[in-house]
Design an enzyme around this catalytic site. Structure first.
Site, PDB file in Angstrom:
ATOM      1  N   ARG A 113       0.863  -1.182   0.000  1.00 46.99           N
ATOM      2  CA  ARG A 113       0.000   0.000   0.000  1.00 46.99           C
ATOM      3  C   ARG A 113       0.893   1.222   0.000  1.00 46.99           C
ATOM      4  NH1 ARG A 113       2.554   1.619   3.496  1.00 46.99           N
ATOM      5  NH2 ARG A 113       1.119   3.354   3.666  1.00 46.99           N
ATOM      6  N   GLY A 114       0.269   2.402  -0.159  1.00 46.95           N
ATOM      7  CA  GLY A 114       1.071   3.614  -0.326  1.00 46.95           C
ATOM      8  C   GLY A 114       1.170   3.887  -1.825  1.00 46.95           C
ATOM      9  N   ALA A 115       0.892   5.144  -2.197  1.00 50.70           N
ATOM     10  CA  ALA A 115       0.688   5.450  -3.617  1.00 50.70           C
ATOM     11  C   ALA A 115       1.854   5.043  -4.531  1.00 50.70           C
ATOM     12  CB  ALA A 115       0.371   6.942  -3.751  1.00 50.70           C
ATOM     13  N   ASP A 140      -1.682  10.689  -1.852  1.00 53.46           N
ATOM     14  CA  ASP A 140      -2.107   9.692  -2.844  1.00 53.46           C
ATOM     15  C   ASP A 140      -2.468  10.329  -4.171  1.00 53.46           C
ATOM     16  OD1 ASP A 140      -2.726   8.564  -0.024  1.00 53.46           O
ATOM     17  OD2 ASP A 140      -2.504   6.852  -1.383  1.00 53.46           O
ATOM     18  N   ASN A 165      -5.032  12.411   0.931  1.00 52.72           N
ATOM     19  CA  ASN A 165      -4.139  11.545   1.709  1.00 52.72           C
ATOM     20  C   ASN A 165      -4.988  10.758   2.703  1.00 52.72           C
ATOM     21  OD1 ASN A 165      -1.430  10.617   2.222  1.00 52.72           O
ATOM     22  ND2 ASN A 165      -1.515  11.676   4.182  1.00 52.72           N
ATOM     23  N   LYS A 166      -4.337   9.906   3.447  1.00 56.07           N
ATOM     24  CA  LYS A 166      -5.031   9.022   4.392  1.00 56.07           C
ATOM     25  C   LYS A 166      -6.038   9.780   5.243  1.00 56.07           C
ATOM     26  CE  LYS A 166      -4.789   5.482   4.690  1.00 56.07           C
ATOM     27  NZ  LYS A 166      -5.757   4.627   3.980  1.00 56.07           N
TER      28      LYS A 166
HETATM   29  O1  MRU Z   1      -4.383   3.107   2.326  1.00 52.79           O
HETATM   30  P1  MRU Z   1      -2.919   3.305   2.138  1.00 52.79           P
HETATM   31  O2  MRU Z   1      -2.100   2.727   3.237  1.00 52.79           O
HETATM   32  O3  MRU Z   1      -2.461   2.875   0.763  1.00 52.79           O
HETATM   33  O4  MRU Z   1      -2.719   4.870   2.214  1.00 52.79           O
HETATM   34  C1  MRU Z   1      -1.439   5.411   2.032  1.00 52.79           C
HETATM   35  C2  MRU Z   1      -1.377   6.837   2.337  1.00 52.79           C
HETATM   36  O5  MRU Z   1      -2.367   7.507   2.504  1.00 52.79           O
HETATM   37  C3  MRU Z   1      -0.026   7.444   2.355  1.00 52.79           C
HETATM   38  O6  MRU Z   1       0.046   8.445   3.312  1.00 52.79           O
HETATM   39  C4  MRU Z   1       0.203   8.016   0.951  1.00 52.79           C
HETATM   40  O7  MRU Z   1       0.057   7.013  -0.023  1.00 52.79           O
HETATM   41  C5  MRU Z   1       1.498   8.556   0.765  1.00 52.79           C
HETATM   42  S1  MRU Z   1       2.606   7.258   0.495  1.00 52.79           S
HETATM   43  C6  MRU Z   1       4.110   7.841   0.111  1.00 52.79           C
END
Ligand code: MRU
Length: 354
Positions: free
Chosen positions: A56-58, A245, A255-256
């Site tokens: 996970r994470g963009a 994201d 973002n999250k």
């Molecule tokens: O649901 P996730 O864990 O994929 O969410 C990730 C986030 O919101 C991160 O803060 C975002 O992707 C930045 S990652 C460099």
């Protein structure tokens, strides 16, 4: 199956592994309890892994999808009689549908598709696809290093910072976006302490950010998400540093879930907000955050805890997993191409044209 080349040891910088024609992901669902890799043999399995949050994470989602296209290309060339370029399309669609908010997924798939369009129908595409996926991976790490330096330079005096979710090596190709800034600033003596929101409901902060920072020897203090504003009120925190994201053309940031509330609280306390994200996270096709698709995940993520039902029977659930922080609450967007202070449409356009 040859078990000899399955990674068994890993730090956060080695979470996405292509080795000897095989593709592995460090399964983030089990961290920090166990370090376990999952081998992905098909693009469909890769799409399922992205949806299930194995990765996970963009930026990490984008890189993973690019390797998924390599698997798709290998399979399409092997089985197709009518041309691998059409045979690969179903896999591309499946990858595209794995998660909706992180634009890096679509960015990486478009880049792989552009390459597919340039390759010959007759030749085995495996090598060319792999080279491109690896380049996307390497470029992301390099971008993170540049953002680390640029973001650290914004911190004027030694301070504590608050971060949310996990925007570290695990969420990227390595080093991290927000955590890249934190790593660089900590190395320069500009960060005294990092407060990490636990980040309900997946606990990316408690499980992943804390794990990463501790491996680097960076002190980390966890906060329940609702405690961040109270910690701000106590003083000593100059910056909130997060990833993103998707960033819209006017500088609004997805973002999250919880980032928006953090930014509102930061404004109230005179604390600055830094968003570190590569330009692959910027979506100039969307005029504002209102147009960013926000993923809504399963109700069970809130109804249950640790696999056990905890919520009262009959309770409804609203579980959007990202929110939009308006550009006016953001002090700086840090990218590998430069820093945009107090972002707006014009400044974002200039950045992307540079
Ligand atoms: O649901 P996730 O864990 O994929 O969410 C990730 C986030 O919101 C991160 O803060 C975002 O992707 C930045 S990652 C460099």
């Amino acid at each position: 199956m040859d078990a000899s080349n399955i990674p068994t040891q890993a730090g956060p910088d080695d979470a996405i592994v292509w080795r000897d024609g095989r593709f592995f992901l460090l399964d983030q669902r089990y961290l920090p309890e166990r370090v376990e890799f999952l081998e992905l043999k098909t693009a469909a399995a890769t799409a399922r892994a992205i949806h299930a949050m194995v990765v996970r994470g963009a930026p990490a989602i984008g890189i993973t999808a690019a390797y998924g296209v390599v698997l798709a290309g290998v399979a399409a060339y092997r089985r197709s009689t009518g041309g691998w370029q059409s045979a690969i399309q179903a896999d591309l669609d499946e990858l595209r549908q794995s998660r909706p908010t992180a634009v890096n997924l679509f960015w990486a798939l478009s880049r792989m598709e552009a390459l597919i369009g340039r390759l010959s129908q007759e030749r085995d595409p495996s090598d060319a696809l792999l080279q491109e996926a690896m380049l996307i991976h390497r470029e992301d790490v390099a971008a993170n290093r540049q953002m680390g330096e640029a973001g650290a330079a914004l911190i004027a005096s030694t301070t504590a910072v608050i971060t949310h979710c996990n925007a570290g090596a695990l969420a990227t190709g390595g080093y991290g976006t927000a955590l890249g800034v934190i790593r660089a600033a900590y190395a320069k003596g500009m960060i005294r302490e990092v407060f990490a929101d636990e980040t309900r409901p997946w606990l990316q902060g408690a499980r992943l950010t804390a794990w990463e920072l501790l491996q680097d020897g960076i002190p980390v203090t966890l906060l329940a998400d609702g405690a961040a504003a109270s910690r701000m009120a106590q003083g000593g925190v100059d910056w909130v540093i997060v990833g993103s994201d998707r960033i819209a053309a006017n500088g609004d940031v997805a973002n999250k879930i919880g980032t928006y509330g953090l930014a509102v609280a930061a404004k109230h306390h005179g604390i600055k907000v830094m968003v570190a994200a590569p330009t692959s996270t910027i979506d100039m096709s969307l005029p504002s955050g209102r147009e960013i698709p926000i993923e809504v995940r399963d109700a069970d993520e809130l109804l249950c805890y640790g696999g056990r039902r905890v919520a009262a029977q009959g309770a409804g659930v609203w579980n959007p997993v990202f929110d939009i922080t308006p550009a006016e609450l953001v002090d700086a967007i840090v990218t590998e191409r430069g820093v945009v202070r107090s972002p707006d449409g014009k400044k974002m356009e200039n950045l992307m044209a540079s």
